[in-house]
Motif scaffolding. Structure first.
Motif, PDB file in Angstrom:
ATOM      1  N   GLN A  87       0.822  -1.208   0.000  1.00 30.35           N
ATOM      2  CA  GLN A  87       0.000   0.000   0.000  1.00 30.35           C
ATOM      3  C   GLN A  87       0.860   1.264   0.000  1.00 30.35           C
ATOM      4  O   GLN A  87       0.430   2.305  -0.493  1.00 30.35           O
ATOM      5  N   LEU A  88       2.076   1.159   0.511  1.00 28.76           N
ATOM      6  CA  LEU A  88       3.001   2.293   0.469  1.00 28.76           C
ATOM      7  C   LEU A  88       3.352   2.623  -0.981  1.00 28.76           C
ATOM      8  O   LEU A  88       3.420   3.793  -1.363  1.00 28.76           O
ATOM      9  N   LEU A  91       0.478   4.425  -2.574  1.00 27.33           N
ATOM     10  CA  LEU A  91       0.482   5.823  -2.156  1.00 27.33           C
ATOM     11  C   LEU A  91       1.502   6.635  -2.961  1.00 27.33           C
ATOM     12  O   LEU A  91       1.197   7.725  -3.448  1.00 27.33           O
ATOM     13  N   LYS A 138       6.326  -0.223   6.867  1.00 29.49           N
ATOM     14  CA  LYS A 138       5.153   0.595   6.563  1.00 29.49           C
ATOM     15  C   LYS A 138       5.488   2.075   6.462  1.00 29.49           C
ATOM     16  O   LYS A 138       4.578   2.906   6.481  1.00 29.49           O
ATOM     17  N   GLY A 162      -2.766   7.422   5.840  1.00 30.99           N
ATOM     18  CA  GLY A 162      -1.570   7.184   6.638  1.00 30.99           C
ATOM     19  C   GLY A 162      -0.965   8.452   7.203  1.00 30.99           C
ATOM     20  O   GLY A 162      -1.564   9.526   7.155  1.00 30.99           O
ATOM     21  N   THR A 177       1.868   3.988   6.211  1.00 26.39           N
ATOM     22  CA  THR A 177       0.528   3.441   6.006  1.00 26.39           C
ATOM     23  C   THR A 177      -0.160   3.149   7.339  1.00 26.39           C
ATOM     24  O   THR A 177      -1.085   2.334   7.392  1.00 26.39           O
TER      25      THR A 177
END
Length: 183
Positions: A87-88, A91, A138, A162, A177
């Motif tokens: 997910q990082l 982003l 994360k 985040g 995140t």
């Protein structure tokens, strides 16, 4: 002596392998040309390494791309490789799109092992949290060439995904995140 039929099958199979072997190196750059490919570029400020990688196609992450990113974002002090939260990367991809910037992200810190984190805390390096999300893969500290640091921070905050830390004195933005927050 092999039968002519078996020999033909063997030669046809060998030819397919040769063609596949030469096509594989061509396939990787072709991934980036796909309309739904998600690609990121990085320069690491500590190791001098550079990376351009397709990490996902559509909603599917590519294991080889994630492995390359995990290695690139390893703890540059210890060499330990962590598992970075995909997910990082989502982003970061969204940030580049929002900022309309093709420059590579300049990485200051990615994954950080517990020993490195403790050492940085004990030496008085500012902003090193005891339970840093860097240790969980994360968080990332970075900047983007050609983009004012405050603009990068603002774009990251606008994502609503985040944590965003702003370190103008040290010339980087922290992204993670974890829960949504900013400092």
């Amino acid at each position: 002596m092999p039968k002519p039929h078996a020999r033909r099958l063997f030669l046809a199979h060998a030819a397919r392998l040769v063609v596949a072997g030469t096509a594989l190196p061509l396939a990787k750059p072709a991934l980036a040309a796909l309309p739904n490919a998600r690609r990121l570029e990085f320069d690491h400020t500590h190791t001098g390494e550079r990376l351009s990688v397709v990490f996902a196609i559509g909603d599917r992450y590519l294991p080889e791309g994630l492995q390359r990113l995990n290695f690139f974002l390893r703890d540059h002090y210890s060499g330990e490789i962590g598992s970075i939260d995909p997910q990082l990367f989502d982003l970061l991809f969204q940030l580049r799109q929002e900022l309309d910037c093709e420059q590579p992200f300049q990485i200051i810190s990615g994954y950080r092992c517990a020993q490195t984190n403790a050492r940085l805390r004990s030496t008085g390096s500012g902003g090193v949290a005891k339970q840093s999300l860097h240790m969980q893969g994360k968080a990332i500290d970075l900047r983007l060439a050609g983009v004012p640091l405050a603009d990068l921070r603002d774009a990251a905050i606008s994502q609503g995904a985040g944590g965003v830390g702003f370190y103008p004195h040290d010339q980087f933005v922290h992204l993670d995140t974890g829960r949504v927050r900013s400092w």
